[in-house]
Motif scaffolding. Sequence first.
Motif, PDB file in Angstrom:
ATOM      1  N   UNK A  66       0.810  -1.223   0.000  1.00 22.87           N
ATOM      2  CA  UNK A  66       0.000   0.000   0.000  1.00 22.87           C
ATOM      3  C   UNK A  66       0.841   1.271   0.000  1.00 22.87           C
ATOM      4  N   UNK A  67       1.974   1.272  -0.680  1.00 21.23           N
ATOM      5  CA  UNK A  67       2.829   2.461  -0.744  1.00 21.23           C
ATOM      6  C   UNK A  67       2.745   3.156  -2.104  1.00 21.23           C
ATOM      7  N   UNK A  68       1.916   2.652  -3.007  1.00 21.55           N
ATOM      8  CA  UNK A  68       1.731   3.233  -4.344  1.00 21.55           C
ATOM      9  C   UNK A  68       3.046   3.296  -5.130  1.00 21.55           C
ATOM     10  N   UNK A  79      -8.988   5.551   0.076  1.00 17.94           N
ATOM     11  CA  UNK A  79      -8.831   5.844   1.498  1.00 17.94           C
ATOM     12  C   UNK A  79      -7.354   5.950   1.863  1.00 17.94           C
ATOM     13  N   UNK A  80      -7.082   6.567   2.996  1.00 19.24           N
ATOM     14  CA  UNK A  80      -5.699   6.757   3.429  1.00 19.24           C
ATOM     15  C   UNK A  80      -5.023   5.435   3.751  1.00 19.24           C
ATOM     16  N   UNK A 114      -6.993  16.484   7.962  1.00 19.22           N
ATOM     17  CA  UNK A 114      -7.138  16.153   9.370  1.00 19.22           C
ATOM     18  C   UNK A 114      -6.169  16.958  10.201  1.00 19.22           C
ATOM     19  N   UNK A 115      -6.567  17.316  11.418  1.00 23.32           N
ATOM     20  CA  UNK A 115      -5.682  18.105  12.274  1.00 23.32           C
ATOM     21  C   UNK A 115      -4.474  17.296  12.721  1.00 23.32           C
ATOM     22  N   UNK A 116      -3.373  17.999  13.009  1.00 23.81           N
ATOM     23  CA  UNK A 116      -2.160  17.364  13.517  1.00 23.81           C
ATOM     24  C   UNK A 116      -1.645  18.196  14.683  1.00 23.81           C
TER      25      UNK A 116
END
Length: 1014
Positions: free
Chosen positions: A122-124, A476-477, A983-985
């Motif tokens: 899943x690292x593209x 999706x992430x 998304x917040x970090x």
Amino acid sequence: MHLCLELLQGSKHENKSVNVTLGLQVSIWWELFLCLQSQPRSSASVPLLGGHRGWSSSNCGCTVQPAPLLFLAGQNHPKVMQKKRNNGLQFQSVKVSFNHLPCPICPGQEQEDRFREVNLSTQRLRVLPPAVLSNSMLESLDLDRNKLRSITGISKLCNLKKLILSKNEFVDFPNEIQSLVCLERLELNQNQIRIIPEGVFSHLPRLKHLRLNNNRLCALPRDLAACQGSLQYLNISNNLFRTFPQPVLQLARLQEFHVQNNALRQLPKELFQGQSLKVFKASGNPLREPPSEVCAGGIQQIRNYFNQLQHGLGQGDKRVKTMFLGASLAGKSTICRSLKQGQSKLVPEEERTVGIEISEFQIEDFSFLFWDFAGQLEYYVTHHVFITPQALVILVINLHMYQTNDKTFKELVGFWINNLSMRVPNSVVLPVGTHVDCCQEQEVAEKTHDIMARITAMLAERKSNLAHFINNLEGSEEPKFYVDQWERLKEMESCTLTILNLVAVNCTDHCDIKKLEATILEHVKNEELFPEVFRVLPPVYRQVEAAIMDIARSEEVADHGMMDLQYLLSKLSQHKHLAGLGRELLQDILRYLHHIGLVVWYEEIKHLESTVFLQPTFLITMFKLLVRYRLVQQLESISVETLIGEHATIRDRANWVWTFKSKAMLCHQAVRALVKHQLCSEGMWDVFEEIMGHRPHRGRGKLFSLLEHFELCLEVKHTDVLNPQAREFVPGKPWETTRSQGESWYLFPTYLNQTEEVSEVWGGDHPEDLHIRAYFSPEIPEGFFQRFLVKACSFYSTHWVAKVTCLLVCNGKPLLIKENNQRAYSYLELRCRKPSERTGFQFAWDFLVAVVLVIQKLAEEWPGLHLCVKTPCRTSGCPAEFLWPDMDGTGAMTKEDVKTCGTCGHRFGAELLLPKVPRQLEEPLAQPSAHYYVTSYGTTTFGPSSIQVTRQVRTLPPPLAQGPDGQAPESRGCSCLQPGEGTPHLQAALWFPHSSLRYHPFCTSELRSGCFVL
């Protein structure tokens, strides 16, 4: 261990760094180390954190020189790279302080294992990282779910034993694999490979496990036989094989073979002659020899089939199961009888189908087995027992009643199309319009066009929805968390109903009936539509079938046709040509006849495993006794003589009616009286005791065994007293409950009304409830919730139920389930109270997950039904939802402690959204006053604590070197959206006490309003 690492980007020394302290996974460290080792040494001299050069370990003192690591992660850390691109920053250092990481230099088994195993799924990736190809020690490489089309350089990994290349973009088989002589496991499934060249497998003598499913293969290379001494697992399902690949026959050690969903019509007997094969799956093929019904019986039945073929030539059998479906009074029975008798045969309304009627007749050399299903909704809950794939479905539509609007289309057509697409998604459907004699010719044409256009739109919408679900998962992430859901959606995408052109008929016109007959015959002769119509059977199969039909028609067998299995064997053995018939062969033949619908034998039901129903129509009669239209009227009509025979009174009958109307429950005495009344009215009173069980034993008759097996009723157990006769429960062994001393009651969920009792016991929804939803697409199947009630309430004996709600109680904790079945918004809602203590989350989520698993297990009976579980955002009014990952049975679904909503930006404890137990909070130790300082590398320390925050380390602008009043800055954290991210970090910020001035390097020159300051 305190480890530091600096990454040099060319010759720039802009002093940017990123912190990954407190919780870095060990695997990341080794990915960093492997990539570092593969890069050329750098002579650049840059001061490192702590004044050291390279990597340093405070435990062992080992040092590794720095190198230009440009990999950081386009491959391994896409979020970090995205942050880099969006902010124009050049990271130069990564601190991994306060992690339990091994030293990369010191020897140890764990370090060696990290060298041998690399997971880059899943690292593209589009090319293999050079660092991976330079590691000659590598033994396992996982490249699942990337964008690879080639693997140039893989031949360098001479010690590789396991290679996973599934779900990439391969079109051509990678030839370099032939250099991997140590390879034991190869997975290339779910690509687009069409041809495997010769000369690859002859170089892989150790190969044990090979997955090639979900490609475009139609043949296997001959040199696959070179793996005959090693290959144990082979999966070539979901390809384009039309003939059996002969190299497979030479794989002498093959133990597990999957060949589902191809186009095979024949299996070679040589495949089953050895004893090595333990698992064989071939469903979804248009098999003629052996038929799919034989393969469903397992490897031993297939072996028996071929053994029988050796004793005589196989006989061809052309048989078509034909199911008549449609709304009530559509004309199904009229068409069915007219086709059977070869002339128009009108059926009066009072003789309409009750339950299901079965009949058989011939058209030319085809044998048709007609199943006429009643259209009333009450009977639909039994249809799932008999609706099977590989059948012709004739959907009968009353054109006189049909109107060109959404309402009548859904009632007369859409309901049936939807349920067929969920239950038997590969079916062939022939729509037949009736009552055309009551319509004008133009009206018939307009309604026919409207029906076909709406059906086409339904199927297109279904296809579009499935593509949307698949795209959401792929985008999706973390797509690796949704593998099971993705694979199920892909299977559903490949299945679709085949809708034939509508045929309009006048049931009173003999010519129209003959026209319909010709149309049906034309379609069943089409091998593309019905490839399994023709079957090859051993002569003994046809001989046993004919003998069973003779026995069923003989006078010595009662009309109900129930017969003990051993007695049937003895009767068959009296036939001269069947004198040597054994029990095992008879069971094989009964399984086949059961699958095609000629007899019924439920060997999986303990109380029925020794009973064969020679007349399947009697089984329908048994269902009709308690699952029927106007059951209340049947209760009210129980005769006085029947009541007296069951020691009941007219007042008891009134109580039964009231209880059934209000609670959908019947006591055992009421059921006996009702069944006896109906059997006597049909002249079958002699089977009453066998169906209901003998009174002295308060027996478990065949009726309740059937109803409970198919989840149509539930025995309500008494819990007011303990049972001293209960048997000891031993884990891992079957446990049977003893019969209670009080009278048994039975719940029939189909007849439930919606009452307020459940809501009153629940006490209303609270905003703090743990709250999840199980979504269904296209909709919740009819009868699904009622069957779910039977399953769930059998697990949790304390419960309250209504038509669309159910309250389960376990260990005093309630859980509410509500059904919402609207178009494009169908779901089951599950709620339980938020635990007041940390330890309560474990039980609450276990309870919720157990119920979700019941829902998922039941949904498997609808192959075309999509089910997903989501948790709504806890912010009032926010429409966002959190999709659950695949459930692997390990419990917690997330390692995160905090989840952030991408819509409203609010953050919640993960235990409020997904199955997880919150961490136990420790009491904070007393800390001395903090000392504030900022290093040139931007490291801010809070007194003597172990927390370090490393961020952008530009020299602070003069106004921020100190506050407006000269005070020193405080360091705090904030949660804000980074540019380009959803998304917040958690970020570092400088906060000046007693001042509104704040500096946040990743936002703006001042801390943005709305940031959550820690």
